[in-house]
Design a protein around this motif. Structure first.
Motif, PDB file in Angstrom:
ATOM      1  N   UNK A  81     -11.208   1.384  -0.714  1.00 27.41           N
ATOM      2  CA  UNK A  81     -10.054   0.939  -1.483  1.00 27.41           C
ATOM      3  C   UNK A  81      -8.799   0.785  -0.650  1.00 27.41           C
ATOM      4  N   UNK A  82      -8.722   1.496   0.470  1.00 31.11           N
ATOM      5  CA  UNK A  82      -7.526   1.426   1.315  1.00 31.11           C
ATOM      6  C   UNK A  82      -7.283   0.016   1.845  1.00 31.11           C
ATOM      7  N   UNK A  83      -8.284  -0.851   1.761  1.00 27.88           N
ATOM      8  CA  UNK A  83      -8.129  -2.220   2.263  1.00 27.88           C
ATOM      9  C   UNK A  83      -7.060  -3.004   1.518  1.00 27.88           C
ATOM     10  N   UNK A  84      -6.715  -2.567   0.312  1.00 24.36           N
ATOM     11  CA  UNK A  84      -5.700  -3.282  -0.482  1.00 24.36           C
ATOM     12  C   UNK A  84      -4.297  -2.715  -0.289  1.00 24.36           C
ATOM     13  N   UNK A  85      -4.140  -1.717   0.579  1.00 22.48           N
ATOM     14  CA  UNK A  85      -2.848  -1.029   0.702  1.00 22.48           C
ATOM     15  C   UNK A  85      -1.694  -1.996   0.935  1.00 22.48           C
ATOM     16  N   UNK A  86      -1.871  -2.948   1.847  1.00 24.14           N
ATOM     17  CA  UNK A  86      -0.790  -3.866   2.162  1.00 24.14           C
ATOM     18  C   UNK A  86      -0.470  -4.851   1.052  1.00 24.14           C
ATOM     19  N   UNK A  87      -1.402  -5.020   0.110  1.00 20.67           N
ATOM     20  CA  UNK A  87      -1.180  -5.947  -1.006  1.00 20.67           C
ATOM     21  C   UNK A  87      -0.494  -5.279  -2.191  1.00 20.67           C
ATOM     22  N   UNK A  88      -0.818  -4.005  -2.435  1.00 26.34           N
ATOM     23  CA  UNK A  88      -0.332  -3.354  -3.664  1.00 26.34           C
ATOM     24  C   UNK A  88       0.809  -2.382  -3.413  1.00 26.34           C
ATOM     25  N   UNK A  89       1.191  -2.164  -2.145  1.00 25.94           N
ATOM     26  CA  UNK A  89       2.366  -1.352  -1.838  1.00 25.94           C
ATOM     27  C   UNK A  89       3.201  -2.077  -0.790  1.00 25.94           C
ATOM     28  N   UNK A  90       4.399  -1.595  -0.587  1.00 29.03           N
ATOM     29  CA  UNK A  90       5.277  -2.143   0.456  1.00 29.03           C
ATOM     30  C   UNK A  90       4.961  -1.413   1.760  1.00 29.03           C
ATOM     31  N   UNK A  91       3.784  -1.697   2.298  1.00 29.62           N
ATOM     32  CA  UNK A  91       3.309  -1.061   3.519  1.00 29.62           C
ATOM     33  C   UNK A  91       3.006  -2.118   4.571  1.00 29.62           C
ATOM     34  N   UNK A  92       3.366  -1.821   5.798  1.00 30.20           N
ATOM     35  CA  UNK A  92       3.125  -2.735   6.899  1.00 30.20           C
ATOM     36  C   UNK A  92       4.008  -2.365   8.066  1.00 30.20           C
ATOM     37  N   UNK A  93       3.963  -3.162   9.116  1.00 28.62           N
ATOM     38  CA  UNK A  93       4.850  -2.939  10.255  1.00 28.62           C
ATOM     39  C   UNK A  93       6.294  -3.182   9.825  1.00 28.62           C
ATOM     40  N   UNK A  94       7.224  -2.824  10.670  1.00 30.53           N
ATOM     41  CA  UNK A  94       8.632  -3.034  10.342  1.00 30.53           C
ATOM     42  C   UNK A  94       8.918  -4.495  10.031  1.00 30.53           C
ATOM     43  N   UNK A  95       8.356  -5.388  10.822  1.00 32.38           N
ATOM     44  CA  UNK A  95       8.585  -6.812  10.604  1.00 32.38           C
ATOM     45  C   UNK A  95       7.960  -7.265   9.281  1.00 32.38           C
ATOM     46  N   UNK A  96       6.773  -6.782   8.956  1.00 30.33           N
ATOM     47  CA  UNK A  96       6.123  -7.156   7.699  1.00 30.33           C
ATOM     48  C   UNK A  96       6.905  -6.636   6.498  1.00 30.33           C
ATOM     49  N   UNK A  97       7.371  -5.410   6.579  1.00 27.72           N
ATOM     50  CA  UNK A  97       8.167  -4.852   5.485  1.00 27.72           C
ATOM     51  C   UNK A  97       9.462  -5.629   5.331  1.00 27.72           C
ATOM     52  N   UNK A  98      10.091  -5.966   6.447  1.00 29.78           N
ATOM     53  CA  UNK A  98      11.349  -6.709   6.388  1.00 29.78           C
ATOM     54  C   UNK A  98      11.145  -8.081   5.729  1.00 29.78           C
ATOM     55  N   UNK A  99      10.036  -8.739   6.047  1.00 34.64           N
ATOM     56  CA  UNK A  99       9.770 -10.044   5.423  1.00 34.64           C
ATOM     57  C   UNK A  99       9.543  -9.902   3.926  1.00 34.64           C
ATOM     58  N   UNK A 100       8.847  -8.858   3.504  1.00 36.78           N
ATOM     59  CA  UNK A 100       8.629  -8.637   2.073  1.00 36.78           C
ATOM     60  C   UNK A 100       9.952  -8.398   1.354  1.00 36.78           C
ATOM     61  N   UNK A 101      10.826  -7.643   1.973  1.00 39.02           N
ATOM     62  CA  UNK A 101      12.130  -7.369   1.352  1.00 39.02           C
ATOM     63  C   UNK A 101      12.948  -8.646   1.245  1.00 39.02           C
ATOM     64  N   UNK A 102      12.908  -9.480   2.278  1.00 39.05           N
ATOM     65  CA  UNK A 102      13.604 -10.767   2.212  1.00 39.05           C
ATOM     66  C   UNK A 102      13.054 -11.623   1.073  1.00 39.05           C
ATOM     67  N   UNK A 103      11.735 -11.561   0.862  1.00 42.42           N
ATOM     68  CA  UNK A 103      11.121 -12.310  -0.236  1.00 42.42           C
ATOM     69  C   UNK A 103      11.612 -11.790  -1.584  1.00 42.42           C
ATOM     70  N   UNK A 104      11.684 -10.473  -1.729  1.00 45.01           N
ATOM     71  CA  UNK A 104      12.210  -9.902  -2.977  1.00 45.01           C
ATOM     72  C   UNK A 104      13.644 -10.366  -3.220  1.00 45.01           C
ATOM     73  N   UNK A 105      14.437 -10.386  -2.163  1.00 43.70           N
ATOM     74  CA  UNK A 105      15.830 -10.815  -2.312  1.00 43.70           C
ATOM     75  C   UNK A 105      15.881 -12.249  -2.826  1.00 43.70           C
ATOM     76  N   UNK A 106      15.038 -13.107  -2.299  1.00 45.36           N
ATOM     77  CA  UNK A 106      15.039 -14.508  -2.712  1.00 45.36           C
ATOM     78  C   UNK A 106      14.578 -14.682  -4.153  1.00 45.36           C
ATOM     79  N   UNK A 107      13.870 -13.686  -4.690  1.00 46.32           N
ATOM     80  CA  UNK A 107      13.361 -13.770  -6.062  1.00 46.32           C
ATOM     81  C   UNK A 107      14.262 -13.055  -7.057  1.00 46.32           C
ATOM     82  N   UNK A 108      15.404 -12.536  -6.606  1.00 47.62           N
ATOM     83  CA  UNK A 108      16.382 -11.981  -7.532  1.00 47.62           C
ATOM     84  C   UNK A 108      16.608 -10.494  -7.440  1.00 47.62           C
ATOM     85  N   UNK A 109      15.884  -9.784  -6.568  1.00 52.50           N
ATOM     86  CA  UNK A 109      16.090  -8.345  -6.441  1.00 52.50           C
ATOM     87  C   UNK A 109      17.411  -8.087  -5.722  1.00 52.50           C
TER      88      UNK A 109
END
Length: 328
Positions: A276-304
């Motif tokens: 089940x750990x294979x889905x960690x990066x899809x269902x949580x905000x987990x990843x390298x610093x760059x991956x997390x930063x990109x996800x946060x930028x995406x949230x910002x663009x969607x209204x967060x």
């Protein structure tokens, strides 16, 4: 985007909130889960005494757990202890109700509850359960009314969005970003996860203890909203169900929600070990610093407008620091 944090209310939450303030977090939210946690309002009061700047609030209150006068009085108390720093979020109840065997409350009840709660804080006479009431607190017992505290509403669908637009100051979202986030000027989005080192595997032991409790919510949510078939479709889902279904039907909600946002329960552990750990990066905000930063930028663009991170594991300070570095 503001960077805030959240904690599954625990005896050390006031100290962790003070730590978050020192690190520079904007706000600290704590959960209303009385079946596994100390009282949310006591915890926030202790945090108010130990901090000076950080915003404080319950995220989210489950209305059916308390009379609106009780939550209004508690809000007034916290507003006196931490003037200008209080916000309150309401939700229909996930683990705060389901871990006790109840379903979510109806949005019609939520609407009536928030109207009564807001009226009480304004100093009005309101009707609740057929009775007329008003906050009667004299000087020295609560701030003078009206007490102005912003309110967020946890909503994923159109009914909740309508209540949030009509009665609240913003949205408190999690699990699945709703499309209507851009309709609100304040959107707090709650996430779990961990910032991985370059080359660190999603199935590492550190990832399991720091991001696993948030990852487990994908199984809990699938079971509650989609039933066993939805869980079977997930990696490790069959193994998870085998543990849960070993409990009597009337006790299965206890097996599902044990350890909520704190640690993996027996079913979660079985699913993690089964891949089940294979889905960690899809269902949580987990990843390298760059991956997390990109996800946060995406949230910002969607209204967060406020990302809310819940740290977990044995080193809360390190998790808080890692996340702030990724957001920088």
């Amino acid at each position: 985007m503001d960077v805030s944090c959240a904690f599954p209310t625990a005896l050390d939450s006031p100290d962790n909130i003070a730590l978050a303030e020192r690190l520079g977090y904007h706000r600290a939210w704590v959960y209303d889960t009385p079946q596994q946690s100390p009282d949310v309002w006591m915890t926030l009061a202790l945090a108010a005494e130990r901090t000076e700047r950080i915003g404080l609030g319950p995220g989210v209150l489950v209305p059916s757990l308390r009379h609106p006068m009780v939550n209004a009085a508690a809000t007034a108390t916290l507003a006196a202890l931490a003037p200008g720093r209080v916000a309150v979020a309401f939700g229909t109840g996930f683990t705060g109700r389901r871990a006790m065997g109840y379903g979510a409350i109806r949005w019609s009840y939520m609407e009536s509850y928030i109207r009564a709660y807001r009226g009480l804080l304004r100093g009005e006479i309101v009707e609740w359960e057929g009775a007329q009431m008003r906050m009667l607190h004299p000087d020295g017992h609560a701030p003078q009314r009206p007490i102005d505290v912003p309110i967020l509403v946890g909503a994923l669908g159109p009914k909740g969005n309508r209540v949030a637009r009509e009665l609240a100051d913003g949205l408190f979202a999690t699990l699945q970003p709703p499309e209507f986030m851009t309709e609100h000027s304040w959107v707090a989005y709650l996430e779990w996860g961990t910032v991985l080192d370059d080359g660190e595997d999603h199935g590492s032991e550190r990832a399991r203890v720091t991001a696993g409790p948030g990852w487990a919510l994908s199984l809990h949510g699938a079971y509650e909203f989609g039933g066993p078939d939805a869980v079977r479709a997930l990696p490790g889902g069959q193994e998870w169900l085998k543990v849960v279904e070993a409990s009597p039907q009337e006790h299965r909600h206890l097996a599902v929600h044990s350890g909520h946002c704190v640690a993996l329960n027996a079913a979660d552990e079985a699913a993690w070990r089964a891949g089940g750990s294979s889905t960690l990066g899809n269902v949580t905000l987990s990843g390298t610093r760059e991956q997390v930063r990109r996800r946060i930028d995406d949230y910002r663009s969607r209204g967060v407008t406020e990302i809310v991170f819940q740290p977990c594991g044995p080193d809360i300070e390190a998790e808080l620091e890692r996340f702030l570095e990724a957001c920088a």
